[in-house]
Design a protein around this motif. Structure first.
Motif, PDB file in Angstrom:
ATOM      1  N   GLY A  34       0.802  -1.213   0.000  1.00  0.00           N
ATOM      2  CA  GLY A  34       0.000   0.000   0.000  1.00  0.00           C
ATOM      3  C   GLY A  34       0.836   1.264   0.000  1.00  0.00           C
ATOM      4  O   GLY A  34       2.075   1.236   0.018  1.00  0.00           O
ATOM      5  N   PRO A  35       0.172   2.405   0.030  1.00  0.00           N
ATOM      6  CA  PRO A  35       0.879   3.693  -0.071  1.00  0.00           C
ATOM      7  C   PRO A  35       1.616   4.094   1.208  1.00  0.00           C
ATOM      8  O   PRO A  35       2.486   4.958   1.163  1.00  0.00           O
ATOM      9  N   LEU A  36       1.277   3.505   2.368  1.00  0.00           N
ATOM     10  CA  LEU A  36       1.903   3.939   3.619  1.00  0.00           C
ATOM     11  C   LEU A  36       3.390   3.629   3.687  1.00  0.00           C
ATOM     12  O   LEU A  36       4.139   4.318   4.390  1.00  0.00           O
ATOM     13  N   VAL A  37       3.846   2.595   2.986  1.00  0.00           N
ATOM     14  CA  VAL A  37       5.275   2.258   3.009  1.00  0.00           C
ATOM     15  C   VAL A  37       5.927   2.502   1.653  1.00  0.00           C
ATOM     16  O   VAL A  37       7.082   2.106   1.455  1.00  0.00           O
ATOM     17  N   LYS A  38       5.225   3.147   0.781  1.00  0.00           N
ATOM     18  CA  LYS A  38       5.802   3.416  -0.535  1.00  0.00           C
ATOM     19  C   LYS A  38       7.007   4.339  -0.391  1.00  0.00           C
ATOM     20  O   LYS A  38       6.950   5.367   0.268  1.00  0.00           O
TER      21      LYS A  38
END
Length: 1485
Positions: free
Chosen positions: A800-804
């Motif tokens: 997901g985008p939180l660890v991108k």
């Protein structure tokens, strides 16, 4: 203003110049101003020079004054944990304005003097003389004083200002005295500076900085208030109205704040810890020495004046007294001497108590400095889990673990609970180092003047006894070391017991563990008895010396010198000998305590010298390193491990920046060790590591502190509403928050006890994801969560985008789940990389991912209501309370009955006899002295022998009293500790959920220490003081009946004062006992989660937190100590008044000198014993607070006891019908809560394997717990092999059922002691169990007692039955611990086995082998498994599906997959796992 007007109105006269040094006096204040100015300039230059250098430059020995920069640094840390700019201007803005009087008076003084000086210069035609220049210097001094008050504002005591005002006061006093004496001209004198100085003393003291606690009035008190401690009066008034609360206690002054002291202590660069302690305390010790010298001098003047009183009375009673009317009569002189005796006592009281106050401040500061030093070291020290040697030498395993392995939490906690307290007490009593010799020296001087060389003969005995005393002291040192080691072993075992209490109850090992701790307690008591016997020998020696010294001196005086022992000489000598007996008796005890303190300092210094984290993980190195994460050709090893032990060898990993790296491998291959190596917890043997400054870390066993869920996730980061809710949603925590009582404000308790294992793992993951870090390290975060939640987390977090754009390193066995999102894959085996490289990602099945996401969304829309009942029973941590009012009578009865009434009566008899023999000694001396004055021939031998017999009788009575005291103390502490231990161990699990470990530990450390060493002595002292006071009052009244009125008046005044004191003292000590728990509890939490704390870079926050807790704790302690001084000064002044009144009445009543001497001695002792009585009662009450806290735990709710013992073969596989039968089961954790399980009914047949499936929080663990009676049914029944489990003893039930929890717990010791704590099995049986669990290779490769595992099985390094296991099993991986726990189950050979995700940390291949082992080893046993891995249980006999506390499905796996066309609940769970086709194939579909 009036003084200024008088000055202006006075005529200008010619000022005469005195031809003496007095004419230079006005220049002294001016010279002081110049010196102060030069000192300030030099200090600024040094600060500027030091700013460009290392701030830790070594300070000179006496430059240890608290300085302005120390206060600024302390305030910076006090404001917030991050660095803030707080310059002196901002500091000044925090201070209140100076008192108006301090500005107006110096301004008027300066203006008036300048005006008069100008007028004088204009009128005089001659050249100005010296006195004119002196007037000018005084005028300049006043102007400078005004400027200093206006411009210079500091948090520190303005000593330079005080000196200036005192110099001005001296100048005014001398000028006034000169003018009064000469009576020459009515000329203008210097102003009444005394009023100015007094006002300054009353108002110009620094005030404490605003804090949540009220500011301490000591900072703004006047000189008189400082001497009398009247600033304590407000808290007395408050305590009379209501019980005190922690918020009522004043905060410490800034120069006593922990932050300020710790920073300065860290800057000292002495080579030893003792040197640093002396360096830090040099200034206070210097002041203390000066005060001690004055106090001792005053103290020894009082017997001298009493001697003069008795001599005057002897002259007055002589047949032919002098009748010279021009001279004072002997009785008139006696009145004057009585006044001088009173003034000596008053002066001694005022000075001595100031010295005591400074001494206690020394101890308090040392405890602050050392506690923070230990805490800081703990934050830098390696997590020494692997330090324990994996040696095969069984005889040395425990010694290695205790002596070389410093990882014991109990040992580290004892450093701040016992050792720093011992240093505190030594700091308070350090004045005895120079005070006792000084008192002895003064006593020898006065005695020599009194008796001549005969007094020196007795002291020669001291020299002769010195070698023996030294030998006993050396022996005491060894015994103290032995006792400390025994105490550490006992505390370490207790720590393990409390931490792992659930596992101990699972296996019904409570009895074994209590016996183990009882054995270690017995070792501690044996060491304590040896120490007591040594102290007894020391006391015997010095009691004999204290008797022989006066006896030999008297013998030489009367038989060799041929002098008469008069009443005045006898009682004065006896008084001096009694006074010197105090320091003589203190020397051995102090020497022993000094040696014990030396041991404590050595222990602390040893801890401070332990190995710290690898250099690449230090905050300084991380702040300067690059942002990339990499390992370059490195080899890692656990600290202090032997050759051949496990290591990570030849590791080179270029973790791709901004990508996901997967680390996999079989159980025990080193995955967790790799992450610990990155964090600096392992020793870097070779190579290098790059670690960025910002790292987030989620460990395999989540560490959560006792706080709310939101605070645990934020972990000190700023609250971002959008990011926070995104993290909650990604980590699947939203449904859990809807069912928790207070949402994200729910307190999760210590170790996260309020949450399930899966919830703890997701909160720890959320903390790592929320952190604004470039690197995230995750250690098997999928082990404790079900398949559906795992897919959700993968899609929302890792993909997901939180660890991108963030570098993520993930260690896990769930490779099939995460491989679609992995960029780089590292595979480990036996601590080495077998394969690594980029992952060629195939295309992820879009339909599968959409299906998983839809399932996750559906879960969020329909929260898991079934979790509500299970989670709501998780209570929040209850606040620790304290009792109010007096100590209940039952507390006294508890202790005295535990000690034994007969022993108490015997001790009381000896206590009664001691003062009686003491008065016999005084009357014998009175008879001897009066015989010498009246008889022509004195029977010297008769009186000497009689005095010697009485003195020896006093010694024997004292020694017998001490023997009885030791006996009753040993019996009481042994009995109460045993009751306390069993009460805690047998408490229900709920108690441990709501009670922090630190709170329980505090009972077993501080409170038990008081029980061991202080409580019995306080009882004895109280009884002795009570009897002695009553006897002295009776004797004094018998001799001098007229003295009864003033004595009773003074006693009444004292009782009023003491009642004020006691209420405050009792409340303060009760509050103090509770404030110690957060310090221990917080310290333990930090030690457990130190790797996580360091990874997140939160060391500053936790350091600041301990400083705050210490300030609160020591603020209460400081207030309590000052309260003792407040009482003592009033007591001693009353004692002086009693001496004065009794002396006057004795002189006036014309009693004989001998009786007058006894009456005066009794009057002195009445208030002294009254003070000692009340003080001992206060100490007794305070120590009884510890007994109260222990007694509170003696009455804890206990698990059910009793029941009929089942047959020896129960439960049996040969039973008729089901082995387990559950009927309409309903479980409530509390009557007011909804049922956690409702109407659950099922049965399990012998040999059947049943799996329990359901979503997180559906009630699976509650069902398992109910089979072990952790909670009794509120309705329905559980029948096992025909017996209702509620009718069976708990120990029998739990010993016949094997329960394997997900979090396997190991204990310190050896592998053998963990597998077989009762020693019921042979070594061959133990080895066979290890082989069956694949921890050891087949028998062909094994040797007896020692073997090496085959590489084809697990990758466990050299393991044998003698392998040392660290506390908590921290030198084994989670998978290995689960295998050892499984080996325990094989040894128990139970017919009913319950597995709660007990193979979650194993790799898939090993998990399959373990399942085969279970089928093979337990063919006839019933197996109940709670599993999240559905592939693990798909081949089970039947599957029980629970939802919302109810059974929704119960059938074979094939039938459940076919139910409702594959739309049943179990079938949906299989689809959501991502292994639908594999699971269908496993059942033949």
């Amino acid at each position: 203003m009036e003084a200024a007007q008088l000055y202006l109105a006075a005529p200008s006269a010619s000022l005469q110049t005195a031809p003496t040094l007095l004419s230079t006096l006005p220049f002294i204040p001016f010279a002081w101003i110049v010196i102060s100015l030069l000192a300030a300039i030099s200090r600024r230059l040094l600060q500027r020079n030091r700013a460009g250098k290392d701030s830790s430059d070594k300070r000179s020995y006496f430059s240890v004054f608290i300085q302005e920069e120390d206060i600024i640094a302390g305030l910076q840390a006090d404001e917030q944990e991050e660095e803030t700019e707080l310059i002196p201007d901002k500091l000044a803005a925090l201070l209140p304005p100076p008192p108006l009087a301090l500005l107006v008076i110096p301004l008027l003084e300066g203006l008036v003097r300048i005006a008069l000086l100008a007028q004088r210069l204009l009128q005089e035609e001659e050249r100005p003389d010296l006195e004119t220049f002196g007037e000018g210097a005084i005028a300049v001094a006043w102007v400078c004083a005004f400027s200093a008050e206006l411009l210079s504002r500091s948090r520190l005591p303005p000593w330079s200002h005080l000196v200036l005002f005192l110099l001005l006061l001296t100048n005014a006093a001398v000028a006034f005295a000169e003018g009064w004496h000469s009576m020459l001209l009515p000329r203008p004198h210097h102003h009444p500076h005394a009023a100015t100085s007094t006002h300054w003393l009353g108002a110009a003291r620094p005030s404490s900085r605003r804090a949540p606690a009220p500011s301490i009035p000591e900072d703004t008190v006047s000189l008189l208030g400082s001497l009398t401690y009247s600033w304590m009066d407000p808290i007395m008034t408050l305590a009379r109205r209501r019980p005190l609360l922690p918020s009522d206690v004043w905060s410490l002054s800034l120069n006593n704040r922990t932050e300020v002291l710790a920073r300065r202590f860290a800057q000292l660069r002495d080579s030893t810890l003792v040197g640093k302690i002396l360096h830090a305390s040099a200034r206070d010790i210097s002041f203390d020495f000066a005060l001690k010298l004055v106090a001792v001098t005053f103290n020894y003047l009082r017997p001298y004046w009493v001697q003069r009183i008795l001599e005057a009375l002897s002259l007055a009673s002589a047949p032919s007294p002098s009748n010279d009317p021009s001279s004072w009569s002997p009785r008139d002189q006696a009145y004057v001497f009585a006044l001088f005796a009173f003034l000596s006592m008053a002066g001694k009281s005022l000075v001595e108590l100031q010295h005591y106050h400074i001494a206690r401040r020394v101890g308090m500061r040392l405890r602050s400095e050392l506690t923070v030093a230990v805490y800081e070291k703990a934050l830098r020290r390696k997590d020494l889990a692997g330090e324990v040697h994996r040696s095969t030498a069984a005889s040395t395993t425990e010694k290695k673990q205790e002596d070389e392995g410093s990882a014991s939490v109990g040992k580290v906690v004892s450093l701040i609970s016992d050792d720093t307290n011992r240093v505190l007490r030594m700091g308070c009593d350090a004045h005895l180092i120079y005070g006792a010799p000084l008192e002895i020296l003064l006593a020898v001087t006065f005695l020599y003047n009194l008796m001549g060389w005969s007094a020196l003969v007795g002291f020669g005995i001291l020299v002769v006894a010195s070698p023996l005393s030294y030998k006993l002291g050396q022996r005491s040192l060894g015994l103290s070391i032995k006792r400390s080691a025994a105490r550490d072993r006992r505390q370490a075992s207790l720590q393990e017991l409390i931490t792992a209490i659930r596992t101990i109850k699972f296996f019904s090992w409570s009895t074994a563990w209590t016996d183990k701790i009882d054995a270690k307690r017995q070792e501690e008591l044996s060491s304590m008895i040896q120490e007591w016997l040594n102290q007894y020998l020391v006391m015997l020696l010095f009691m004999l010396i204290s008797v022989l010294v006066p006896l030999v001196s008297f013998a030489c005086y009367v038989k060799v010198q041929g002098e008469d022992l008069t009443v005045a000489i006898a009682f004065t000598a006896l008084s001096y000998f009694a006074m010197v007996r105090g320091p003589l008796n203190q020397i051995p005890d102090f020497g022993i305590r000094l040696l014990q303190t030396k041991i404590s300092i050595a222990r602390i210094e040893s801890f401070l010298g332990e190995e710290e984290v690898a250099s690449h993980a230090t905050p300084l190195q991380r702040s300067t390193s690059s942002k990339t994460l990499s390992i370059n050709d490195a080899t890692f090893r656990y600290p202090k491990t032997e050759e051949g032990a496990f290591e990570l060898a030849d590791i080179s990993i270029p973790f791709p920046e901004g990508q996901l790296t997967l680390v996999s491998g079989p159980t025990g291959s080193g995955k967790t060790s790799l992450l610990l190596a990155l964090l600096g917890e392992l020793e870097v043997v070779s190579g290098s590591v790059e670690l960025p400054a910002t790292v987030a870390y989620a460990s395999q066993h989540p560490w959560l502190e006792s706080s709310s869920i939101r605070d645990s996730i934020l972990f000190g980061a700023p609250y971002d509403l959008t990011r926070y809710h995104s993290v909650l949603e990604a980590c699947a925590l939203q449904p859990d928050l809807t069912i928790l009582p207070d949402g994200d404000s729910t307190l999760i308790g210590e170790r996260g006890v309020s949450l399930s294992g899966g919830q703890r793992a997701r909160v720890a993951l959320a903390r790592a994801v929320y952190a604004h870090t470039s690197v995230i390290l995750l250690d098997d975060v999928f082990a404790a969560i079900d398949a559906q939640t795992g897919r959700h987390i993968f899609s929302k977090v890792l993909a997901g985008p939180l660890v991108k754009g963030r570098t993520v390193v993930l260690c896990t066995h769930h490779t099939s789940l995460v491989l679609p999102g992995v960029s780089y894959h590292v595979e480990l085996e036996e601590g080495r990389i077998v394969e690594q490289g980029p992952v060629e990602r195939g295309k992820v099945d879009e339909s599968t991912m959409e299906q998983v996401e839809e399932a996750c969304d559906g879960e969020e829309e329909a929260p898991k209501e079934g979790a509500e009942e299970e989670e709501r029973i998780k209570p929040t941590v209850a606040a620790e309370t304290w009792t109010t009012g007096g100590v209940h009578r039952s507390i006294y009865v508890t202790y005295l009955s535990s000690a034994g009434w007969l022993l108490c009566a015997a001790h009381l008899l000896f206590v009664v006899a001691r003062p009686v023999v003491g008065f016999a000694e005084q009357f014998w001396l009175r008879r001897w002295g009066e015989a010498a004055a009246t008889a022509t021939e004195v029977r010297v031998d008769y009186f000497l022998v009689g005095y010697g017999v009485i003195s020896l009788a006093s010694v024997m009575i004292f020694l017998l009293a001490m023997l009885a005291l030791y006996a009753l103390q040993l019996r009481a502490t042994k009995s109460i500790f045993k009751r306390l231990l069993r009460s805690v161990v047998n408490a229900p699990p709920r108690f441990f959920d709501i009670t922090p470990v630190g709170r329980i530990t505090n009972r077993f450390t501080n409170d038990v220490s008081i029980l061991d060493g202080e409580l019995a002595a306080n009882f004895s002292n109280f009884a002795g003081c009570l009897l002695s006071m009553a006897l002295n009052l009776g004797v004094g009244t018998f001799i001098l009946p007229t003295a009864i009125a003033p004595m009773l008046a003074f006693c009444s005044i004292y009782f009023f004062i003491f009642t004020c004191y006691l209420g405050v003292s009792r409340d303060l000590n009760r509050i103090a006992a509770t404030t110690a728990s957060p310090l221990f509890s917080g310290f333990q939490q930090v030690l457990v989660g130190i790797s996580t704390i360091r990874a997140f870079g939160r060391e500053k926050y936790y350091r600041h937190q301990v400083c705050t807790i210490l300030d609160e704790t020591l603020g209460i302690w400081y207030c309590s100590c000052t309260l003792d001084v407040w009482l003592s000064i009033r007591t001693q002044l009353l004692s002086g008044a009693t001496l004065l009144s009794t002396s006057i009445l004795a002189i006036h009543s014309h009693v004989s000198p001998g009786l007058a001497g006894i009456a005066i001695s009794s009057s002195l002792f009445i208030i002294s014993f009254l003070d000692a009585l009340c003080s001992s009662y206060g100490r007794l009450v305070n120590s009884l607070n510890s007994l109260e806290r222990i007694t509170e735990y003696l009455d804890l709710p206990q698990e059910p006891e009793g029941g009929a013992e089942p047959p020896a073969s129960w439960p049996s596989s040969a039973c008729k019908g089901p082995l387990v039968e559950v009927k309409d089961l309903e479980i409530r954790y509390s009557p007011e809560l909804e049922p956690a399980l409702r109407g659950v009914s099922f049965d399990i047949r012998p040999g059947e394997r049943v799996a329990v499936a359901g979503r997180t929080g559906s009630g699976k663990s509650t069902l398992a717990m109910s089979l072990l009676r952790f909670v009794d049914p509120s309705n329905g029944s559980i029948i096992i092999d025909g017996l209702d489990i509620t009718t069976l003893p708990l120990a029998s039930l739990r010993s016949r059922i094997t329960f394997l929890p997900q979090d396997a717990v190991l204990f310190s010791g050896t592998l053998r002691s963990n597998l077989d704590p009762f020693e019921e099995h042979s070594d061959q049986a133990l080895l066979l169990a290890l082989e069956r669990t694949h921890l050891l290779p087949p028998p062909s490769a094994s040797a007896s007692g020692s073997s090496t595992p085959a590489s084809s099985t697990t990758t466990t390094p050299s393991i044998s039955l003698d392998t040392v296991i660290a506390p908590g099993g921290s030198n084994f991986s989670s998978g290995q611990k689960q295998l050892i726990s499984l080996a325990r189950a094989l040894l128990r050979d139970s017919r009913l086995i319950i597995l709660d995700e007990s193979t979650a940390s194993l790799d898939a291949a090993l998990d399959l082998k373990i399942q085969l082992t279970l089928r093979r080893e337990f063919p006839s046993a019933a197996l109940l498994t709670i599993a999240h891995r559905l592939r693990t249980v798909i081949d089970y006999s039947r599957i029980l599906v629970i939802d919302q506390g109810k059974v929704v499905e119960f059938d074979t796996p094939r039938a459940l997959l076919e139910k409702d066309g594959g739309q049943g609940m179990f079938a949906r769970m299989c689809r959501e796992s991502g292994e639908w086709e594999a699971l269908r194939g496993a059942v033949g579909l």
